[in-house]
Design an enzyme around this catalytic site. Structure first.
Site, PDB file in Angstrom:
ATOM      1  CB  CYS A 285      -0.994  -0.034   1.162  1.00 54.17           C
ATOM      2  SG  CYS A 285      -2.313   1.180   0.997  1.00 54.17           S
TER       3      CYS A 285
ATOM      4  CG  HIS B  68      -4.073  -3.437   2.537  1.00 59.18           C
ATOM      5  ND1 HIS B  68      -3.129  -3.056   3.446  1.00 59.18           N
ATOM      6  CD2 HIS B  68      -4.615  -2.293   2.080  1.00 59.18           C
ATOM      7  CE1 HIS B  68      -3.090  -1.742   3.549  1.00 59.18           C
ATOM      8  NE2 HIS B  68      -3.991  -1.242   2.727  1.00 59.18           N
TER       9      HIS B  68
ATOM     10  CD  GLU C  43      -2.071  -6.224   4.762  1.00 62.87           C
ATOM     11  OE1 GLU C  43      -1.562  -6.522   3.657  1.00 62.87           O
ATOM     12  OE2 GLU C  43      -2.277  -5.048   5.127  1.00 62.87           O
TER      13      GLU C  43
END
Lengths: 258, 195
Positions: free
Chosen positions: B77, B177, B179
């Site tokens: 990001c 993202h 994650e």
């Protein structure tokens, strides 16, 4: 293409998931982590946790469950309830939440939105708005402290004005909780959503009233909301998220199928 | 394997750590230059404003450290955006690996910031997207973006097309993202860690 989001909402009280009808009479649904995990596996695009006691009690609430959720969940989630300061927000974000949502404290101090946006970026500042339709006057009013029946009060704000105001202060997303519809499964208030959509330049999430799969379709097709939030229909397994997403995709909505 | 998440004091460090732990690795969050230089893999997460992030890196004397690293490094990001030369967000000079400027996403009548799951189209052959189908959804949250450029290895569209992932030498970056991007995100992180 950006997908429309399906967002289960988990109301949290004393570390457990609860659900009321029109914000009252809460019953316990279950533990936070297993339910969050189930929703992520079923294909939820995002989760929202509302610590519904926090703002009304004026006490510091144990938020360590946020870290447990962050550990097991691989989709974004937002935490709401009791965030009154930069430090409150910093703590929750450091536990692993992706966004924080403020409601009553923003009404008490609208500049809190700006301070949070400056510190963490607009993308993680969500403003929740509890809105009530007064049938006599045909006006929408913003309510505060809706987590506690005894303290719930109507504010001076007309909902449309408050939506404009929070955007000026840097809200990155707006969740519109339509109180008349909450938990009664008659569908989202599309009339209200349409008027809000016209003035809402940030992502808009519909909340309150989903009972059938077509209610979600209506909100996406007729109002073009960015996401639809619901609780009871998912908790009580009236609607399965995977089936809902397939139904929406079949009806031409951009959806992330898992 | 020695995996380091560079501590930029930003918000999503924990999520990145958990995501790597779910893959069976034990990453460490640190701002210690010696540990960073010795790592096998580096991750540079970032959330918030570019100017604040550069300030954090400067205070920790990490700007030069990151510039001399030769191991695979993944910016996430804002971490990816810092790889560019300049950011309009706060009008700040950034790390400069990619000679481009991060610009505000233009208003095409769509809600901003760009928030939610969007489809990513990688260029053929980059290891980062190995076994990830074209058009897979990843989770994005950002108001500024890197225009398409020679370092672009994947793109996405929101109003107009922009960079979803980059590679310049050992520096890899993703605007989304991983994650928080479900199975596709986990696969991408795994690909990076297995490079």
């Amino acid at each position: 293409m950006l997908a429309k989001r399906i967002i289960p909402c988990l109301d949290v009280r004393n570390g457990q998931v609860v659900k009321g009808v029109q914000f009252r009479n809460h019953e316990i649904i279950g533990d936070i982590v297993p339910l969050a995990k189930r929703y992520a596996i079923e294909g939820a695009d995002e989760l929202v946790f509302y610590d519904i006691t926090a703002s009304s009690d004026g006490r510091v609430v144990d938020k360590t469950w946020v870290a447990k959720v962050a550990e097991v969940i691989d989709i974004p989630f937002c935490v709401a309830g009791g965030i009154k300061t930069i430090d409150d927000a910093a703590k929750i974000l450091s536990y692993g939440a992706d966004k924080i949502s403020i409601n009553s404290p923003a009404l008490a101090d609208p500049n809190l939105i700006s301070r949070l946006a400056d510190r963490f970026g607009v993308q993680c500042v969500v403003v929740g708005i509890d809105t009530w339709h007064d049938e006599k006057t045909n006006q929408y009013h913003v309510y505060q402290y809706t987590g506690d029946e005894k303290r719930t009060v109507a504010t001076v704000w007309n909902t449309l004005d408050w939506v404009q105001e929070v955007q000026k202060h840097g809200a990155g997303e707006i969740v519109l909780n339509m109180m008349n519809q909450d938990g009664v499964k008659q569908g989202y208030d599309l009339t209200q959503l349409k008027s809000i959509r016209q003035i809402c330049k940030v992502p808009l999430i519909a909340s309150g009233g989903a009972g059938k799969m077509h209610h979600f379709l209506d909100a996406f097709k007729q109002v073009n909301v960015d996401g639809a939030l619901a609780a009871s229909v998912f908790h009580k397994q009236i609607i399965n998220i995977a089936e809902l997403k397939q139904y929406l995709a079949n009806n031409g909505v951009a959806i992330r199928l898992c | 394997m020695n995996i380091i998440i560079i501590d930029t004091a930003c918000a999503n460090l924990a999520s990145v750590k958990y995501a790597i732990e779910r893959l069976g690795y034990q990453p460490m969050i640190t701002d210690d230059p010696d540990l960073i230089l010795k790592a096998d893999k580096l991750l540079l997460p970032g959330v918030g404003a570019a100017s604040a992030a550069m300030e954090q890196l400067a205070q920790r004397h990490l700007i030069e450290v990151i510039k001399v690293c030769t191991q695979p490094t993944l910016g996430i990001c804002l971490g990816m955006q810092l790889f560019a030369e300049h950011s309009q967000e706060g009008n700040v000079d950034t790390l400069g690996f990619i000679k481009e400027t991060i610009a505000k996403i233009p208003d095409c009548g769509l809600p901003l910031p760009h928030m939610g799951w969007n489809q990513v189209y990688p260029k053929a052959g980059n290891h980062l997207f190995r076994e990830i189908p074209d058009g897979s959804y990843f989770y994005f949250v950002h108001g500024y973006a890197l225009p398409l450029c020679s370092a672009t290895i994947a793109e996405t569209k929101y109003g107009e097309n922009f960079t979803a992932a980059v590679q310049k030498d050992n520096y890899y970056g993703v605007q989304f993202h991983p994650e928080r991007s479900g199975l596709a995100g986990a696969k991408l992180l795994k690909n990076f860690l297995e490079m």
